[in-house]
Design an enzyme around this catalytic site. Structure first.
Site, mmCIF file in Angstrom:
data_model
loop_
_atom_site.group_PDB
_atom_site.id
_atom_site.type_symbol
_atom_site.label_atom_id
_atom_site.label_comp_id
_atom_site.label_asym_id
_atom_site.label_seq_id
_atom_site.Cartn_x
_atom_site.Cartn_y
_atom_site.Cartn_z
ATOM 1 N N THR A 120 3.749 -2.635 2.167
ATOM 2 C CA THR A 120 2.970 -2.115 1.035
ATOM 3 C C THR A 120 3.266 -2.916 -0.225
ATOM 4 O OG1 THR A 120 2.942 0.069 1.998
ATOM 5 C CG2 THR A 120 2.607 -0.024 -0.360
ATOM 6 N N THR A 152 8.149 -0.143 4.046
ATOM 7 C CA THR A 152 9.143 0.935 4.083
ATOM 8 C C THR A 152 9.297 1.553 5.477
ATOM 9 O OG1 THR A 152 7.469 2.601 3.502
ATOM 10 C CG2 THR A 152 8.705 1.619 1.678
ATOM 11 N N ASP A 153 8.236 1.428 6.305
ATOM 12 C CA ASP A 153 8.208 2.241 7.525
ATOM 13 C C ASP A 153 9.302 1.897 8.547
ATOM 14 O OD1 ASP A 153 6.228 3.844 6.587
ATOM 15 O OD2 ASP A 153 4.596 2.805 7.601
ATOM 16 N N SER A 164 4.844 -3.114 8.372
ATOM 17 C CA SER A 164 6.111 -3.051 9.117
ATOM 18 C C SER A 164 6.073 -2.085 10.298
ATOM 19 C CB SER A 164 7.287 -2.747 8.192
ATOM 20 O OG SER A 164 7.414 -1.374 7.933
HETATM 21 C C1 SIN Z 1 4.760 -0.813 5.896
HETATM 22 O O1 SIN Z 1 5.795 -0.258 6.274
HETATM 23 O O2 SIN Z 1 4.562 -2.030 6.038
HETATM 24 C C2 SIN Z 1 3.670 -0.010 5.287
HETATM 25 C C3 SIN Z 1 4.158 1.167 4.554
HETATM 26 C C4 SIN Z 1 5.045 0.836 3.393
HETATM 27 O O3 SIN Z 1 5.479 -0.275 3.155
HETATM 28 O O4 SIN Z 1 5.318 1.808 2.635
#
Ligand code: SIN
Length: 310
Positions: free
Chosen positions: A14, A93-94, A60
């Site tokens: 993100t 974050t995932d 991710s």
């Molecule tokens: C990801 O994990 O690439 C998408 C979600 C995020 O980064 O919050």
């Protein structure tokens, strides 16, 4: 004398995401913008000695072995340079906690490797990525910093402890019972406990380039009404390792446990980890299957994966 540089590696997420509508914090595509472009838009970073490299540009949720291998090898390359003080990794974050734990296990670096992220895309009205990047760079440049850590919303978490705990809030991560390592305030780190140790798994990094077939390690969950059917199907497919996301203090539904013990008889490595978000699995007199202590199921999976590496 030129100050040592910080290398910022991009993998997407993100942090590098973009939406057609600035007011839309969810309908974006992750991994659209290169790391150099992201940094160029942040005032105050332009005069710092930074180097950048895009290792990947993915959401991710799609993280896998090949990107992990490239990332670990690029980190190792840069960490070995005398003029590099530390590394920042831009990440979604995932699966951030999985990548951070993987890097912790294979690198155990004497210099800092700081994984950072964002909960809102770069195109948002008020994106959180720029501040997280500024904070992460400050952590990587901190004298005495070492080990793999995650930085989000002004908080520094150890790779060993960090876990995503919220689907939407900007402060999406926790270190659980262990608590954070520290906080970043106006580009200064306020430590509340020591930096992670330098230990890493012996010889794994050196073996990574030659791996052709990655071990297959799957996670199965123990829950009300669980059966052994999923385990039996995975064993029939040739799975190498199984982590059971167990209830409470590592307990497993009796039908699932029977299937896991049978799988072990057939040479499959089995490890228990708790489904609980906090606490650790304590040993008891009835432990038929080994447990992963305080590691979450996704981190226990990485332990098995690395142990089973050819
Ligand atoms: C990801 O994990 O690439 C998408 C979600 C995020 O980064 O919050």
């Amino acid at each position: 004398m030129t100050p040592p540089k910080i290398v910022v590696l991009g993998t997407g997420g993100t942090l590098a995401g973009s939406a057609a509508n600035a007011a839309d914090n969810l309908g974006y595509q992750a991994g659209q913008i290169g790391i150099a472009q992201l940094l160029a838009g942040i005032p105050g970073l332009r005069d710092l000695p930074l180097a950048t490299e895009d290792v990947a540009r993915i959401d991710s949720k799609d993280m896998g072995f090949e990107v992990w291998r490239s990332l670990a090898l690029r980190c190792a390359h840069w960490l070995a340079q005398d003029d590099v003080a530390g590394i920042v990794v831009g990440h979604g974050t995932d699966t951030l906690e999985e990548t951070a734990f993987f890097l912790h296990s294979v690198l155990g670096p004497a210099k800092p490797v700081v994984v950072t992220c964002a909960m809102r895309p770069a195109s948002a009205l008020a994106p959180d990525g720029p501040q997280n990047l500024v904070d992460a760079i400050a952590v990587a440049a901190t004298a005495g910093a070492r080990g793999v850590v995650a930085v989000c919303a002004g908080t520094v978490h150890a790779a060993l402890d960090v876990a995503k705990q919220h689907t939407y809030r900007l402060d999406a991560f926790t270190s659980g019972d262990a608590g954070p390592i520290g906080y970043v305030e106006e580009r200064r780190v306020r430590l509340v406990r020591p930096w992670p140790g330098e230990e890493r798994l012996p010889a794994v990094l050196e073996r990574l380039p030659a791996v052709v077939r990655w071990p297959r390690v799957e996670i199965v969950t123990s829950h009300a009404g669980a059966s052994g059917a999923v385990v039996e199907a995975l064993v029939a497919q040739g799975v190498d390792g199984l982590v059971v996301a167990a209830t409470g203090n590592g307990t497993v539904h009796h039908e699932l446990e029977t299937a896991l013990l049978a799988a072990r008889e057939r040479g499959v490595r089995v490890l228990r980890a708790s489904r609980c978000a906090q606490g650790l699995v304590q040993s008891t007199a009835h432990d038929w299957l080994p447990h992963a202590g305080g590691l979450s199921p996704v981190k226990a999976r990485i332990v098995l994966l690395l142990e089973l590496l050819p």
